[in-house]
Design an enzyme around this catalytic site. Structure first.
Site, PDB file in Angstrom:
ATOM      1  N   ASP A  18      -9.907   3.571  -3.618  1.00 12.73           N
ATOM      2  CA  ASP A  18     -10.677   2.443  -3.088  1.00 12.73           C
ATOM      3  C   ASP A  18     -12.103   2.373  -3.639  1.00 12.73           C
ATOM      4  O   ASP A  18     -12.798   3.393  -3.738  1.00 12.73           O
ATOM      5  CB  ASP A  18     -10.772   2.545  -1.552  1.00 12.73           C
ATOM      6  CG  ASP A  18      -9.423   2.289  -0.901  1.00 12.73           C
ATOM      7  OD1 ASP A  18      -8.428   2.107  -1.622  1.00 12.73           O
ATOM      8  OD2 ASP A  18      -9.383   2.289   0.346  1.00 12.73           O
ATOM      9  N   ASP A  21       0.824  -1.208   0.000  1.00 13.50           N
ATOM     10  CA  ASP A  21       0.000   0.000   0.000  1.00 13.50           C
ATOM     11  C   ASP A  21       0.865   1.268   0.000  1.00 13.50           C
ATOM     12  O   ASP A  21       2.091   1.197   0.055  1.00 13.50           O
ATOM     13  CB  ASP A  21      -0.930  -0.051   1.232  1.00 13.50           C
ATOM     14  CG  ASP A  21      -2.259   0.636   0.992  1.00 13.50           C
ATOM     15  OD1 ASP A  21      -2.377   1.417   0.037  1.00 13.50           O
ATOM     16  OD2 ASP A  21      -3.192   0.409   1.794  1.00 13.50           O
TER      17      ASP A  21
END
Ligand code: GLA
Length: 405
Positions: A227, A172
């Protein structure tokens, strides 16, 4: 001609073929350079030849991980029959580690939720014939801020993951101090390769620095979007953002419009059917994001459609894309192996409509005659000419594989 003799034309042909092979190799090395060498090593490990399939904890269980949950998910993956369809990775997302490293600087699994440790967890998942994935961050802290990032700890953390038997890393992008993603993500790529263990490498850089243009040389997939949320608007916009990068995907490296929301309750069955169909056609990772221990029949029916999964896993590995748009009526399409063509007729309007794909939209010859397999009704329409036409409900889609005669 006797078998042990070789004719002059044949000899010339062999010489030409061998020198062409040498030139090709040189061209490849020149084109991909040092990164190419890394990618070839990843490819040598056989990873990502088709988009990854599995499950990830984040969409349904953000920060609610436990040993028991992962055991039960692995059990369900097998008992439902999903693993036999190709879903193989069981991936932990954020929140699996303690906030502090140990005295030697190692990441430590959070004792309150993983009391038996990660090696035991990996052993359990492997004992089911599945693979296990983990999550880390290319910054100083993960996005949840509950565990340390791997910036400047790349080698140590990669070695830790390999020693636990980890098969997949999602990496990430939070708290990255503004450092270049190319560098941060390459460092982890090298560290993973140096472990000697084949570890699928999934870059989660949210598409900020156009990773499609550079990530295929260091990773097996790269996020192209922020997201996803469990809504029609979020899903459709992820599909469109990802579509722009279609030409960069292929065996070994895939565009990733984020994980599936199918089964999480925020969309209708037809919207989820569209979600799954478009992800499959776009060669997106098929990472389930629902609670597969308790999914309903409709969810299972969507996620277990073998014919749709086969489009996603087709060996040609060409990302299907939006080829026609009339208002919100869309045709998405892409080539498959054996001269077949995959097509999705997608009605993004709010009422029923007829959608037409002409052969020219699909890259077919005007004279082509095809059989059209409907992947959701499991029926075939034989010998169609000129165009594919169907009435499609609001927010629904029809998905076909066309086989030319
Ligand atoms: C970021 C990622 C998500 C998820 C969360 C975890 O937002 O993009 O996919 O991993 O972090 O905190």
């Amino acid at each position: 001609m006797a078998h042990d003799q070789i004719s002059i034309p044949l000899l010339l042909f062999l010489i030409c073929t061998l020198s062409a092979a040498t030139v090709n190799h040189a061209t490849l090395t020149g084109k991909f350079g040092e990164n190419g060498a890394m990618k070839r090593k990843l490819l040598d490990n056989g990873l990502g030849q088709t988009p990854q399939m599995g499950w990830n904890s984040y969409n349904h269980f953000p920060c609610k991980l436990s040993e028991e949950l992962i055991h039960q998910i692995a059990d369900a993956m097998v008992s439902t029959g999903l693993s036999a369809l190709g879903y193989e990775y069981i991936n932990l997302d954020d929140c699996w580690a303690e906030l502090n490293r140990d005295s030697k600087g190692n990441l430590v699994p959070k004792a309150s939720i993983f009391p038996s440790g990660m090696k035991a967890l990996a052993n359990y998942v492997h004992s089911k014939g599945l693979k296990i994935g983990i999550y880390a961050d290319a910054g100083t802290l993960t996005c949840s801020k509950t565990m340390p990032g791997s910036l400047n700890y790349e080698e140590q953390d990669a070695n830790t993951f390999a020693s636990w038997g980890i098969d997949y890393l999602k990496y990430d992008n939070c708290h990255n101090n503004g450092l270049s993603p190319q560098e941060r993500y390459s460092n982890m790529s090298k560290a993973l390769l140096n472990t000697g263990r084949p570890i699928f490498y999934s870059l989660c850089e949210w598409g900020q620095d156009n990773p499609a243009t550079w990530a295929s040389s260091i990773g097996n997939s790269w996020r192209t979007t922020g997201d996803i949320k469990d809504t029609w608007e979020s899903m459709t916009s992820r599909a469109d953002l990802n579509d722009v990068w279609a030409s960069y995907a292929g065996p070994g490296g895939w565009n990733d419009p984020d994980m599936l929301e199918v089964g999480n309750g925020g969309m209708s069955t037809e919207e989820y059917r569209s979600h799954f169909s478009i992800w499959a056609l776009a060669k997106a990772p098929l990472l389930l994001g629902c609670d597969i221990r308790s999914m309903d029949n409709e969810t299972f029916e969507l996620l277990s459609n073998k014919e749709v999964i086969e489009v996603n896993q087709d060996k040609l590995g060409a990302q299907g894309k939006k080829v026609k748009k009339t208002g919100d009526l869309e045709v998405w399409s892409g080539p498959l192996s054996d001269n077949r063509v995959a097509v999705v007729l997608w009605n993004r309007e709010s009422s029923e409509a007829t959608i037409i794909a002409d052969w020219s939209d699909l890259g077919l010859n005007s004279s082509a005659v095809v059989d059209a397999r409907d992947l959701w009704t499991h029926s075939t329409i034989y010998s169609i000419r000129d165009q594919l036409k169907a009435t499609v409900e609001a927010h629904a889609c029809k998905m076909y594989v066309l086989t030319p005669h």
